[in-house]
Design an enzyme around this catalytic site. Structure first.
Site, PDB file in Angstrom:
ATOM      1  N   CYS B 187      14.885  47.504  10.487  1.00 58.42           N
ATOM      2  CA  CYS B 187      16.072  46.790  10.914  1.00 58.42           C
ATOM      3  C   CYS B 187      15.943  45.369  10.180  1.00 58.42           C
ATOM      4  CB  CYS B 187      15.977  46.516  12.569  1.00 58.42           C
ATOM      5  SG  CYS B 187      14.862  45.467  13.100  1.00 58.42           S
ATOM      6  N   CYS B 190      13.192  42.774  11.913  1.00 59.68           N
ATOM      7  CA  CYS B 190      12.010  43.116  11.569  1.00 59.68           C
ATOM      8  C   CYS B 190      11.481  42.725   9.987  1.00 59.68           C
ATOM      9  CB  CYS B 190      11.599  44.430  11.600  1.00 59.68           C
ATOM     10  SG  CYS B 190      11.453  44.865  13.504  1.00 59.68           S
ATOM     11  N   CYS B 210       6.786  46.605   0.391  1.00 59.40           N
ATOM     12  CA  CYS B 210       7.662  47.220   1.573  1.00 59.40           C
ATOM     13  C   CYS B 210       6.720  47.194   2.730  1.00 59.40           C
ATOM     14  CB  CYS B 210       7.685  48.740   0.848  1.00 59.40           C
ATOM     15  SG  CYS B 210       8.778  49.655   2.270  1.00 59.40           S
ATOM     16  N   CYS B 284       3.711  10.208 -14.538  1.00 60.38           N
ATOM     17  CA  CYS B 284       3.739   9.543 -13.437  1.00 60.38           C
ATOM     18  C   CYS B 284       2.761   8.241 -13.678  1.00 60.38           C
ATOM     19  CB  CYS B 284       2.904  10.270 -12.087  1.00 60.38           C
ATOM     20  SG  CYS B 284       1.533  10.755 -12.514  1.00 60.38           S
ATOM     21  N   CYS B 289      -7.472  15.496 -16.479  1.00 61.28           N
ATOM     22  CA  CYS B 289      -8.038  16.283 -17.722  1.00 61.28           C
ATOM     23  C   CYS B 289      -7.195  17.599 -17.595  1.00 61.28           C
ATOM     24  CB  CYS B 289      -9.472  16.595 -17.144  1.00 61.28           C
ATOM     25  SG  CYS B 289     -10.218  17.683 -18.454  1.00 61.28           S
ATOM     26  N   CYS B 343     -18.897  -8.373 -11.694  1.00 60.97           N
ATOM     27  CA  CYS B 343     -20.067  -8.654 -12.386  1.00 60.97           C
ATOM     28  C   CYS B 343     -21.498  -8.394 -11.936  1.00 60.97           C
ATOM     29  CB  CYS B 343     -19.830 -10.236 -12.797  1.00 60.97           C
ATOM     30  SG  CYS B 343     -21.145 -10.770 -13.722  1.00 60.97           S
ATOM     31  N   CYS B 348     -28.302 -15.082  -5.538  1.00 60.65           N
ATOM     32  CA  CYS B 348     -28.398 -15.221  -4.266  1.00 60.65           C
ATOM     33  C   CYS B 348     -27.788 -16.417  -3.624  1.00 60.65           C
ATOM     34  CB  CYS B 348     -29.693 -14.977  -3.945  1.00 60.65           C
ATOM     35  SG  CYS B 348     -29.980 -15.108  -2.085  1.00 60.65           S
ATOM     36  N   CYS B 351     -31.313 -18.103  -1.895  1.00 57.61           N
ATOM     37  CA  CYS B 351     -32.200 -19.041  -2.399  1.00 57.61           C
ATOM     38  C   CYS B 351     -31.808 -19.393  -3.986  1.00 57.61           C
ATOM     39  CB  CYS B 351     -33.294 -17.832  -2.510  1.00 57.61           C
ATOM     40  SG  CYS B 351     -33.281 -16.322  -3.398  1.00 57.61           S
ATOM     41  N   CYS B 356     -29.909  -9.158 -11.799  1.00 60.46           N
ATOM     42  CA  CYS B 356     -29.078  -8.197 -12.150  1.00 60.46           C
ATOM     43  C   CYS B 356     -28.882  -7.230 -11.079  1.00 60.46           C
ATOM     44  CB  CYS B 356     -29.667  -7.528 -13.546  1.00 60.46           C
ATOM     45  SG  CYS B 356     -28.746  -5.928 -13.827  1.00 60.46           S
TER      46      CYS B 356
END
Lengths: 149, 544
Positions: B187, B190, B210, B284, B289, B343, B348, B351, B356
């Site tokens: 049917c 179904c 099917c 876009c 990649c 950077c 500091c 101190c 680096c």
């Protein structure tokens, strides 16, 4: 459980009236989608003489989705694991809504007669089955005697 | 597989040269918008100065992908004299390889049709002989018991009278049932439930069979469109298109969110990926990649190495966790410092110690003589680097490269902030230095150069991690060091405060020169590395 689909009613009716040889299935009183099932071990298989208990549940989406079936009796079989879960294609991707409870149970019975260690669910059992088939069969027979009789 | 073979030119236009003769019987383009080509899209049509390691590609719209399929389908339809939905099913079965399809078809038409899920007599109405279900080969475990007697399988015996659907066991008029011509009638309700479940729940499209167990007949497009709701039919066609793109080695979806373009590139087959890094740019505006679908450029590193690296970084989660903590302690006063700019020259606040960020060593060593920060140097590294890393040499080696990789990643992530800061500075320069808007653009260009170079530097550390130690690797690291030094210098210049007009003029000169130098070093590193693949100069510690 009201409004059980006609399909389930009909299947249940026929299963109760005319069940296939070695198989019985009856719905639980409190949930008509939940069946108690027994399957007799096929002749000339290590499971011969055993009667295995299973539970079968018809989910809401049945028959578009397959029934859920599980062994309750402990069984030594490469495609059935410790928890009783069954590795059978028609219970997964090969399910068709034209299949029935009856055909599923017959397929499970056939699976007992023809284990397939190349597509295992219980790895240790499958390995044993492949490496030392006679020992594995003896083990299956022993478990059948111990748990299924 | 695509029939237009002219992939060699670098096209950003749309091609509508072949869309006319198609019989558009399936109207599924109601939602795609083929007309949104932005004429104002950024002028990214760089002069096609093709390098041997560059690939050409085209950006396609969904409509063009649909047209490509329709073109193939109508070709096969005409050649094999089958209905278009059969042609589509055949093509999908043979993964759009129309040569193979034709070969198989002319060899044995009925077998080709049957294998594809189309049995020869495919009129969807007739064939009313009552047959037991004929399950085709099945594995011995799913043995089907003979024709089941219990549920009366009312086959399509007579087209009159009520019909009991074998699925839901309800009675229907024949007009409310459907069979695909394979003698399995069910049917419509179904069918709709089944098809909707397959499409929505399981995401299936081209291979919906099917409902009868074991029947391999494929449900045709027009049947699905006819039965299911509009939404589901739309999803079905989306899935078909997705499968077409996934099946085609020359197509790839743009991985960027909300981008619906498809890249076509025939010059980067999988076997070439051990010597090519096919970075392409989508309409876009983002890079990707083509080889692996990575949603950014990972040049100059090969796809396979990138996968290994990502897996390693994910696996070594414990160390990665530690590394990802973006705070470090000042190596002099132990104050906790969070790096919030690009950077690496840190001062500091507490101190005034200058060091680096990468190696935690004093900056004075870096500024004057050799920039020691890009090489793995066990002896000098041990003192400055964090104590947790000391345990194992191999871990330390990995951490060395990961640290630098993650550091550049982190810096690149702060680029929005960097742009903002620079913009402020540009305003300031316009106000206090009497410079025109156009004259201060140098700063933005410099930031562009820094960010681009940081991405390349980031991947260069992944590359270096997997390179075998040899002379070629030394040269690679020399190039890497030169670029790193140039980038840090430029980054430092860009962070300078502007005081007076004179200093602006000088700063502008310095930044412009340094940016040009960064660009040059970047191009040298990229060119040399990518050529190195073609010349098989690089030796890796893993298979590529």
């Amino acid at each position: 459980m009201s409004g059980l689909p006609k399909r389930i009613l009909k299947e249940t009716e026929r299963l109760m009236a005319d069940s296939p040889p070695g198989i019985s299935a009856a719905p639980k009183d409190d949930n008509l989608r939940h069946f108690d099932v027994t399957v007799a071990g096929p002749e000339s298989s290590p499971y011969e003489g055993g009667v295995f208990k299973l539970e079968l549940f018809l989910p809401e989406e049945y028959p578009m989705n397959p029934p859920k079936v599980r062994f309750l009796t402990k069984i030594y079989h490469p495609n059935i694991d410790k928890l009783g879960r069954i590795c059978l294609d028609i219970l997964k991707d090969k399910w068709s809504p034209a299949l029935q409870i009856r055909t599923v149970l017959l397929s499970i019975q056939a699976l007992l007669g023809a284990p397939n260690p190349d597509d295992p669910l219980a790895n240790d059992v499958a390995q044993n089955w492949k490496e030392n088939q006679s020992a594995a069969i003896a083990q299956a027979r022993e478990w059948t005697r111990q748990y299924a009789q | 597989m695509s029939s237009d073979g002219d992939n060699d030119d670098f096209l950003y236009e749309d091609e509508y040269d072949d869309g006319f003769d198609q019989d558009e019987e399936i109207d599924i383009d109601s939602t795609s918008e083929p007309d949104v080509y932005d004429a104002m899209s950024p002028a990214i049509e760089e002069a096609p100065q093709k390098k041997p390691y560059d690939v050409s590609w085209k950006v396609k719209t969904l409509q063009e992908i649909i047209d490509m399929q329709n073109k193939e389908i109508s070709k096969v339809q005409a050649l094999l004299e089958v209905p278009s939905s059969s042609a589509a099913i055949l093509l999908r079965h043979y993964v759009w390889n129309s040569e193979k399809l034709q070969e198989q078809f002319w060899n044995d038409p009925s077998q080709a049709l049957e294998e594809a899920g189309l049995s020869p007599s495919s009129s969807p109405t007739a064939r009313t002989t009552a047959l037991p279900p004929s399950p085709t080969k099945r594995s011995n475990r799913s043995l089907r018991p003979g024709p089941s007697s219990l549920l009366k399988r009312t086959r399509s015996t007579q087209p009159t009278g009520p019909f009991e659907c074998p699925i839901c066991c309800m009675e229907y008029d024949y007009s409310s049932t459907y069979s695909m011509g394979c003698d399995h009638r069910f049917c419509k309700d179904c069918w709709i439930e089944y098809l909707s479940g397959k499409i929505k729940g399981e995401g299936e499209s081209a291979k919906i069979q099917c409902m009868e167990s074991g029947c391999k007949r494929i449900v045709r497009e027009e049947v699905i469109d006819d039965l299911v709701t509009k939404d589901i039919s739309k999803r079905y066609h989306n899935l078909l298109n997705a499968a077409f793109v996934a099946d085609s080695p020359t197509l790839r979806w743009c991985p960027h969110p909300n981008c619906e373009y498809i890249i076509e590139c025939s010059q980067a087959p999988t076997r070439m990926l051990n010597q090519l890094v096919p970075t392409v740019e989508c309409k876009c505006g983002n890079d990707l990649c083509f080889g692996c679908g990575y949603a950014a450029s990972h040049r100059p590193v090969l796809c396979r190495i990138v996968r290994l690296w990502e897996k390693k970084c994910a696996d070594d989660s414990e160390t990665a966790n530690w590394l990802q903590a973006n705070t470090k302690e000042c190596s002099k006063c132990q104050s906790t410092i969070e790096k919030n700019g690009g950077c690496n020259h840190m001062t500091c606040k507490k101190c005034k110690y200058e060091f680096c960020w990468v190696c935690m060593g004093p900056w004075s060593e870096h500024g004057t003589s050799w920039y020691q920060c890009n090489r793995y140097d066990e002896k000098s590294g041990i003192d400055a680097r964090d104590t947790q890393a000391k345990s194992r040499a191999s871990l330390e080696r990995y951490l060395h490269y990961f640290n630098r990789w993650a550091n550049h990643e982190h810096s690149a992530k702060l680029d929005a902030e960097f742009y903002q800061k620079t913009e402020k500075k540009m305003e300031q320069m316009q106000n206090s230095g009497n410079l025109s808007w156009i004259e201060v653009q140098f700063a933005k260009q410099a930031v562009d150069a820094v960010i681009k170079a940081r991405i390349t530097l980031k991947w260069s550390y992944c590359m270096a991690f997997y390179l075998k130690r040899n002379n070629m690797t030394e040269l690679f690291e020399d190039n890497q060091r030169d670029l790193e030094r140039a980038v840090e210098n430029l980054g430092y210049l860009l962070e300078q405060n502007i005081s007076d007009t004179d200093s602006i003029a000088k700063l502008r000169q310095d930044i412009t020169n340094q940016a040009a130098y960064v660009q040059k070093r970047h191009d040298i590193l990229m060119d040399d590395t990518l050529r190195g693949y073609l010349e098989r100069r690089w030796e890796f510690t893993v298979d590529t």
